[in-house]
Write an enzyme that holds these catalytic residues in place. Structure first.
Site, mmCIF file in Angstrom:
data_model
loop_
_atom_site.group_PDB
_atom_site.id
_atom_site.type_symbol
_atom_site.label_atom_id
_atom_site.label_comp_id
_atom_site.label_asym_id
_atom_site.label_seq_id
_atom_site.Cartn_x
_atom_site.Cartn_y
_atom_site.Cartn_z
ATOM 1 N N LEU A 66 30.587 0.461 -75.006
ATOM 2 C CA LEU A 66 29.489 0.996 -73.932
ATOM 3 C C LEU A 66 29.235 0.019 -73.212
ATOM 4 O O LEU A 66 29.280 -1.473 -73.097
ATOM 5 C CB LEU A 66 27.813 1.207 -75.388
ATOM 6 C CG LEU A 66 28.055 1.930 -75.659
ATOM 7 C CD1 LEU A 66 26.986 1.512 -77.138
ATOM 8 C CD2 LEU A 66 28.053 3.161 -76.266
ATOM 9 N N ASP A 67 28.720 0.902 -72.273
ATOM 10 C CA ASP A 67 28.294 -0.240 -70.933
ATOM 11 C C ASP A 67 27.762 -1.267 -71.059
ATOM 12 O O ASP A 67 26.482 -0.821 -72.335
ATOM 13 C CB ASP A 67 27.622 0.546 -69.440
ATOM 14 C CG ASP A 67 28.977 1.611 -69.204
ATOM 15 O OD1 ASP A 67 30.191 1.797 -69.519
ATOM 16 O OD2 ASP A 67 28.537 2.214 -68.238
ATOM 17 N N ARG A 68 27.683 -2.269 -70.494
ATOM 18 C CA ARG A 68 26.749 -3.567 -71.116
ATOM 19 C C ARG A 68 25.068 -3.371 -70.676
ATOM 20 O O ARG A 68 24.479 -3.210 -71.572
ATOM 21 C CB ARG A 68 26.689 -4.832 -69.379
ATOM 22 C CG ARG A 68 25.394 -5.680 -69.728
ATOM 23 C CD ARG A 68 26.228 -6.690 -68.755
ATOM 24 N NE ARG A 68 25.288 -8.117 -69.313
ATOM 25 C CZ ARG A 68 25.551 -9.764 -69.471
ATOM 26 N NH1 ARG A 68 26.662 -9.933 -68.788
ATOM 27 N NH2 ARG A 68 24.878 -9.902 -69.567
#
Length: 239
Positions: A66-68
């Site tokens: 998952l993106d930050r």
């Protein structure tokens, strides 16, 4: 639970000898990056080591990312065998990934499929939609369903069929509906400091050992812009 885990408020959704399912907190990197900030993989290793009093190295296998700035349900492997089998589940597209997103404007129809070719520029860490046949481009496919609209925003259910970098953010922006709070792909509409409205609501897969279906769910926080809609709408839409 360790102090770092408590500080990050990482909620455990599922755990056995093979798997660890958690709610990823927003703004915590999934794995080590250039920032040097504490990352999920190492936080989970530390937590398992402390909770089970394990000597030596602890294995935590990363299955999906998952993106930050994105939070929500994630699954990790606790053994290399489980990691290998789950990775194959991802490759064969038997790994289900559903997201909730809030986007600006209205999508072209109430439900549909987006298929684009995406090309990542590692130097700028940005992804663009390119023409088919572009060297290095990868196909990105998702299904979407608009669950509601409010205040020029739309609440959207997304099922990812591929796992390309920044995929939902890029494809929604390309369709003219960038995500709320996304500075990278919607900076003309969003303000600095807004949290991106993208959440991993459900991941589902056959257990790598028992083969029984495992489903992990996590709902977005009850804050703007998510609270523009009745939480029951999301709950019922992902059941």
């Amino acid at each position: 639970m360790s102090q770092d885990m408590q500080h990050s408020q990482i909620e455990i959704l599922f755990e056995d000898n093979h798997l660890l399912g958690i709610v990823k907190p927003v703004n915590v990197p999934t794995q080590e990056d250039a920032s040097g900030d504490p990352d999920l993989v190492n936080l989970l290793k530390q937590d398992i080591k402390e909770r089970y009093n394990k000597p030596g190295n602890v294995y935590v296998g990363l299955i999906h990312r998952l993106d930050r700035p994105v939070g929500g349900a994630m699954i990790f492997a606790k053994t290399s065998k489980a990691a290998s089998r789950l990775s194959e589940t991802v490759r064969s597209r038997h790994f289900r990934k559903f997201y909730a997103a809030v986007v600006h404007g209205k999508l072209p129809s109430s439900k549909g499929t987006m298929t684009n070719m995406l090309l990542k520029d590692p130097k700028t860490n940005t992804v663009t939609v390119v023409r088919p046949g572009t060297p290095g481009a990868k196909e990105a496919v998702l299904d979407y369903e608009v669950l509601g609209t409010s205040d020029h925003l739309s609440l959207v259910k997304v099922e990812l069929h591929t796992g390309r970098s920044h995929q939902i953010r890029v494809q929604m922006s390309h369709a003219g509906c960038p995500l709320y709070g996304d500075q990278k792909y919607g900076n003309g509409l969003n303000k600095v400091g807004q949290q991106i409205a993208l959440w991993s609501v459900l991941v589902g897969f056959p257990h790598p050992v028992s083969k029984e279906e495992v489903t992990l769910t996590s709902m977005p926080p009850s804050q703007h812009p998510w609270n523009l809609w009745n939480p029951q709408l999301l709950q019922s839409s992902f059941n």
